[in-house]
Design a protein around this motif. Structure first.
Motif, mmCIF file in Angstrom:
data_model
loop_
_atom_site.group_PDB
_atom_site.id
_atom_site.type_symbol
_atom_site.label_atom_id
_atom_site.label_comp_id
_atom_site.label_asym_id
_atom_site.label_seq_id
_atom_site.Cartn_x
_atom_site.Cartn_y
_atom_site.Cartn_z
ATOM 1 N N GLN A 196 0.858 -1.184 0.000
ATOM 2 C CA GLN A 196 0.000 0.000 0.000
ATOM 3 C C GLN A 196 0.898 1.239 0.000
ATOM 4 O OE1 GLN A 196 -3.405 0.113 -0.024
ATOM 5 N NE2 GLN A 196 -3.533 -2.115 -0.172
ATOM 6 N N ARG A 197 0.922 1.967 -1.101
ATOM 7 C CA ARG A 197 1.842 3.103 -1.213
ATOM 8 C C ARG A 197 1.355 4.299 -0.408
ATOM 9 N NH1 ARG A 197 3.785 3.427 -7.562
ATOM 10 N NH2 ARG A 197 4.651 1.305 -7.684
ATOM 11 N N PRO A 198 2.224 4.878 0.403
ATOM 12 C CA PRO A 198 1.857 6.112 1.098
ATOM 13 C C PRO A 198 1.754 7.268 0.115
ATOM 14 C CG PRO A 198 3.758 5.031 2.113
ATOM 15 C CD PRO A 198 3.540 4.381 0.789
ATOM 16 N N MET A 199 1.194 8.370 0.592
ATOM 17 C CA MET A 199 1.073 9.560 -0.238
ATOM 18 C C MET A 199 2.442 10.194 -0.419
ATOM 19 S SD MET A 199 -1.177 13.026 0.396
ATOM 20 C CE MET A 199 -2.660 12.372 -0.353
ATOM 21 N N ALA A 600 -5.089 14.765 4.032
ATOM 22 C CA ALA A 600 -4.508 15.655 3.029
ATOM 23 C C ALA A 600 -5.533 16.036 1.963
ATOM 24 C CB ALA A 600 -3.295 14.994 2.386
ATOM 25 N N THR A 601 -6.292 15.079 1.488
ATOM 26 C CA THR A 601 -7.253 15.401 0.433
ATOM 27 C C THR A 601 -8.376 16.283 0.953
ATOM 28 O OG1 THR A 601 -8.369 13.284 0.898
ATOM 29 C CG2 THR A 601 -6.759 13.311 -0.896
ATOM 30 N N TRP A 602 -8.830 16.064 2.178
ATOM 31 C CA TRP A 602 -9.927 16.881 2.702
ATOM 32 C C TRP A 602 -9.466 18.318 2.957
ATOM 33 C CZ3 TRP A 602 -11.288 19.835 6.874
ATOM 34 C CH2 TRP A 602 -12.650 20.145 6.993
ATOM 35 N N THR A 603 -8.315 18.488 3.587
ATOM 36 C CA THR A 603 -7.859 19.850 3.871
ATOM 37 C C THR A 603 -7.538 20.613 2.589
ATOM 38 O OG1 THR A 603 -5.611 18.960 4.166
ATOM 39 C CG2 THR A 603 -6.946 19.274 6.148
ATOM 40 N N GLN A 628 3.410 12.023 8.717
ATOM 41 C CA GLN A 628 3.520 11.762 7.291
ATOM 42 C C GLN A 628 2.963 12.894 6.432
ATOM 43 O OE1 GLN A 628 4.589 8.866 5.218
ATOM 44 N NE2 GLN A 628 5.870 8.713 7.047
ATOM 45 N N LEU A 629 2.252 13.833 7.023
ATOM 46 C CA LEU A 629 1.690 14.947 6.268
ATOM 47 C C LEU A 629 2.763 15.957 5.894
ATOM 48 C CD1 LEU A 629 -1.475 15.582 8.466
ATOM 49 C CD2 LEU A 629 -1.444 14.532 6.199
ATOM 50 N N LYS A 630 2.484 16.726 4.860
ATOM 51 C CA LYS A 630 3.350 17.855 4.552
ATOM 52 C C LYS A 630 3.311 18.849 5.712
ATOM 53 C CE LYS A 630 1.448 19.147 0.722
ATOM 54 N NZ LYS A 630 1.220 19.876 -0.565
ATOM 55 N N PRO A 631 4.409 19.500 6.029
ATOM 56 C CA PRO A 631 4.388 20.467 7.140
ATOM 57 C C PRO A 631 3.313 21.532 6.986
ATOM 58 C CG PRO A 631 6.642 19.998 6.499
ATOM 59 C CD PRO A 631 5.764 19.315 5.497
ATOM 60 N N SER A 632 3.066 21.974 5.763
ATOM 61 C CA SER A 632 2.041 22.990 5.565
ATOM 62 C C SER A 632 0.655 22.451 5.898
ATOM 63 C CB SER A 632 2.077 23.484 4.121
ATOM 64 O OG SER A 632 1.897 22.406 3.213
ATOM 65 N N VAL A 633 0.408 21.161 5.644
ATOM 66 C CA VAL A 633 -0.866 20.550 6.007
ATOM 67 C C VAL A 633 -0.908 20.252 7.499
ATOM 68 C CG1 VAL A 633 -2.396 18.577 5.609
ATOM 69 C CG2 VAL A 633 -1.131 19.581 3.701
ATOM 70 N N ARG A 634 0.203 19.820 8.051
ATOM 71 C CA ARG A 634 0.269 19.501 9.473
ATOM 72 C C ARG A 634 -0.078 20.719 10.329
ATOM 73 N NH1 ARG A 634 5.584 18.178 9.994
ATOM 74 N NH2 ARG A 634 5.226 16.398 8.629
#
Length: 771
Positions: A196-199, A600-603, A628-634
């Protein structure tokens, strides 16, 4: 628009219960893991946004990743593989010591490889030595077990299958099939979990501040490493069967007067076996995990040719062993004592070197909260090897006793395995002693908690409290505090196990006899103790096997039992298979990418506010997903954890990945974070962040129960909830609303949260004992 993403914990939960609504609908996912909403919230994104409105609630249900039908309890039989895989992740934190860290991982992988060889060697001992060689070759034993009649020279009138080499070749199907079954299970779960590949996302400069490997792009994508290890361990198992099969025939051919052609062929096969073993060790040593990038490559040739070559060599060895040898008779045991002795010595050496490496890493960056001062990895490796040794010795002894029903008809298993089974009663005595010590500590702690409970629930009117109720609450707090004493229990048990294992190895080597027979001529008490230990060890392993499977099935079917022992299983299967490919699969390889993709997709689609709400093991998944999120999303995500083992279990036992530095970086990176816990919770606890982070994250421990007796607000007795139903506490809704308020509509944090303050359902005294 605001969203609350709920992640359940150990034991699982239905979406109806998580969302407090009988009508739910699946938004995304499949039957294994999915996100659900209330039916009324299914199209919430299409409605006009209300900045002050209640958040839309979603439930991520992942319980099917770790539960299922009762047959999955058979994974518990691979417990030594899971335990040794845990040791890989228990190293102390180390910066600027990458060589030492790689050596630590290499040692654990070698210990894991030895466990595979040990398991297959034990299967060879049962099938080849005890059944095909000894029992089928002995008339009295074969007559007692009619299913062996066609292999017995006496009962089959020297039939074709009764030749010793052919009996061994046929029996080799059992350990070879076991190896094939392990390969099949590992490959099937590998395609479902590790693949299962991560984003993937473009790196951002602030990602360098992450102080844990869990934030690396390839951490939850172990497809390549698990495939390599699976090929190596499968080849090791098949080569072990080939060595056990060919050794008896080679010993006969090398004897004076043996066939020269077959003796030469034996040398060629031995050379091929050595070459195959070197290739297996090279594959295990050559490469560790690739975490800094999303490694999509696969060593297709190695994965295909290494097990295939080992299987071809096994077939050739079977042909060689089954060749006609007139006059060859089976007698005594097969040469297995040296194999099991070498494995035990190798494992002990690895544990000692691993302890030295762990001590070096701990000294570089000491952490007083780390379990066993950095020795958790070596201790757990010791327990894994001991489990493998005890299971091998116990099963072999039990099968030998079953086959030798007439008494004295066969030699039995190798001496070392009998010694290892005989130390089980001594280990149980130590465990019982530790249990008594824990009971005494619990009573002392309960007495100490009585005054604290009375102070927490003191009525302003001065009315006396119910003494029975007070003792029950104090007892629950004392029982919950036992979790903090687990490092001492594991440390003592592993040390005693290592010493007893060394004593068993020395006893077998010096006496070259079983404990009962070696005690002849000694004092009557000593002789009786040796014979009792040998008999008890055999029966205890059989009883333990049945108890193990029974409790495993109950844990999968009974939610109450799963909540009791499920946390240990979920901790063990949370981590990727970095050391042993035959360990139970890592559910986080699926769950963490699921959560990351959803957040990530919802935000990105809505730009709204998001509270990631995790209970128990769900809080660990939530933290892993946030890393695992991008810092800007985190920065647009708030974290609400309750009943969380993030620091109490993971921070202490896995300090390199959940230690103070890692949790501090997580707190700095997310928009805001609050943590709820109770003193009656045996799993959850405070986060214990140092400096200015601590007051911002941990709320004062919640009252449990909410009321000591009956009052106007609680006319009926309030239950002691412990680890469950945190959402029933008024503090939960209060903290969730405050987190949403601290998130601006753009997703940027509005500033630090205030320090801890007692609110509804909070108490301000009596911290948790650290043990």
């Amino acid at each position: 628009m605001a969203l609350e993403l709920l992640v359940h914990g150990v034991g699982g939960a239905t979406p109806e219960k998580m969302l407090n609504d009988p009508r739910t609908v699946r938004i995304t996912g499949d039957d294994t893991a999915a996100v659900f909403r209330r039916v009324d919230d299914a199209g919430a994104e299409d409605r006009p946004a209300d900045p002050e409105g209640a958040p839309v609630r979603e439930a991520y249900v992942w319980c099917n990743l770790t539960s299922g039908n009762g047959a999955r309890a058979l994974w518990l039989l691979l417990l030594p593989f899971m335990v040794v895989n845990l040791a890989h992740w228990m190293r102390p934190p180390a910066r600027d010591r990458q060589g030492t860290v790689r050596f630590h991982g290499l040692l654990v992988r070698l210990a894991a490889l030895s466990l595979t060889v040990l398991l297959v060697a034990a299967a060879c001992e049962v099938a080849l030595d005890l059944a095909a060689w000894q029992c089928a070759g002995t008339r009295a034993c074969a007559e007692s077990h009619s299913w062996l009649g066609f292999l017995s020279p006496a009962r089959s009138d020297d039939g074709w299958w009764s030749a010793p080499g052919r009996r061994l070749a046929l029996a080799a199907v059992v350990p070879a099939a076991l190896t094939g079954l392990l390969w099949f299970l590992s490959r099937r779960t590998w395609s479902a979990y590790e693949s299962q590949r991560p984003m993937a996302h473009a790196p951002e400069p602030s990602e360098e501040n992450i102080r844990t490997a869990l934030g690396r792009p390839g951490f939850w994508y172990g497809r390549r490493l698990v495939a390599r290890l699976r090929a190596a361990h499968t080849a090791a198992g098949l080569l072990t069967v080939a060595a056990a099969l060919g050794s008896a025939a080679a010993r006969h051919d090398r004897a004076p007067g043996g066939p020269a052609v077959l003796a030469t062929l034996a040398e060629v096969l031995y050379a091929a076996l050595i070459a195959g073993a070197v290739a297996v060790v090279w594959v295990v040593c050559r490469r560790g995990r690739s975490e800094r990038r999303l490694d999509r490559e696969l060593d297709a040739r190695l994965v295909r040719f290494l097990p295939g070559g080992a299987l071809a060599l096994l077939i050739l060895t079977a042909v060689y062993a089954g060749w006609s040898r007139p006059g060859w008779k089976s007698a005594g045991r097969l040469p297995g004592d040296m194999t099991f002795g070498a494995l035990a010595l190798f494992q002990g050496t690895v544990v000692i070197v691993l302890a030295a490496v762990a001590h070096l890493l701990y000294r570089a960056h000491p952490d007083p909260r780390a379990a066993m001062r950095g020795f958790a990895g070596p201790a757990v490796t010791t327990l894994a090897c001991a489990l493998g040794g005890v299971m091998s010795g116990g099963v072999s002894q039990r099968v030998a006793d079953w086959l030798d029903g007439t008494g004295g008809t066969i030699e039995g298993p190798p001496v070392l395995l009998t010694w290892q089974a005989s130390v089980i009663p001594a280990v149980l005595l130590v465990v019982l002693g530790l249990a008594g010590w824990l009971a005494r500590q619990t009573l002392r702690l309960r007495r100490a908690q009585l005054a604290a409970v009375e102070q927490d629930y003191a009525d302003s009117s001065g009315a006396p409290l119910d003494a029975v109720r007070t003792r029950r609450i104090a007892g629950m707090r004392a029982m919950a505090a036992l979790t903090d004493r687990a490092p001492r229990i594991v440390g003592i048990t592993s040390a005693v196990t290592l010493l007893l294992g060394a004593a068993a190895l020395i006893g077998a080597r010096v006496t070259d006899d079983t404990p009962g027979e070696a005690s002849y001529g000694a004092y009557v008490v000593l002789r009786g103790a040796a014979q009792a230990a040998q008999a008890l060890g055999s029966w205890l392993i059989g009883f333990g096997f049945l108890l193990f499977v029974t409790w495993g099935r109950r844990a999968y079917k009974d939610p109450a039992a799963r909540r009791t022992i499920g946390i240990l299983w979920d901790v063990g299967t949370f981590w990727p298979r970095a050391s042993h490919p035959f360990a139970p699969p890592c559910y986080a390889e699926r769950a963490v990418p699921d959560l990351t993709w959803r957040i990530a997709t919802w935000t990105e689609a809505t730009g709204g506010r998001l509270v990631l709400s995790g209970h128990s093991q769900g809080s660990v998944l939530a933290a892993a997903a946030a890393w695992q999120l991008k810092p800007s999303v985190r920065k647009r995500v708030a974290l609400l954890t309750y009943g969380s083992p993030l620091e109490r279990l993971y921070g202490r036992w896995f300090p390199a990945h959940f230690g103070p530095a890692a949790l501090t970086s997580l707190h700095h990176d997310v928009a805001c974070w609050r943590n709820l816990y109770r003193l009656t919770d045996p799993i959850g606890g405070p986060v214990h962040l140092p400096g200015d982070c601590g007051p911002e994250v941990d709320r004062a421990p919640l009252k449990d129960p909410l009321a000591h007796g009956r009052d106007r607000e609680h006319p009926l007795p309030s239950p002691v909830l412990g680890h469950s139903d945190y959402q029933a506490d008024p503090a939960f809704a209060e903290e969730r609303e405050e987190l949403l308020a601290r998130l601006r509509p753009t997703g940027a944090p509005a500033g630090p949260l205030p320090g801890p303050r007692p609110g509804p359902g909070a108490q301000g005294s009596s911290g948790r004992s650290s043990g």
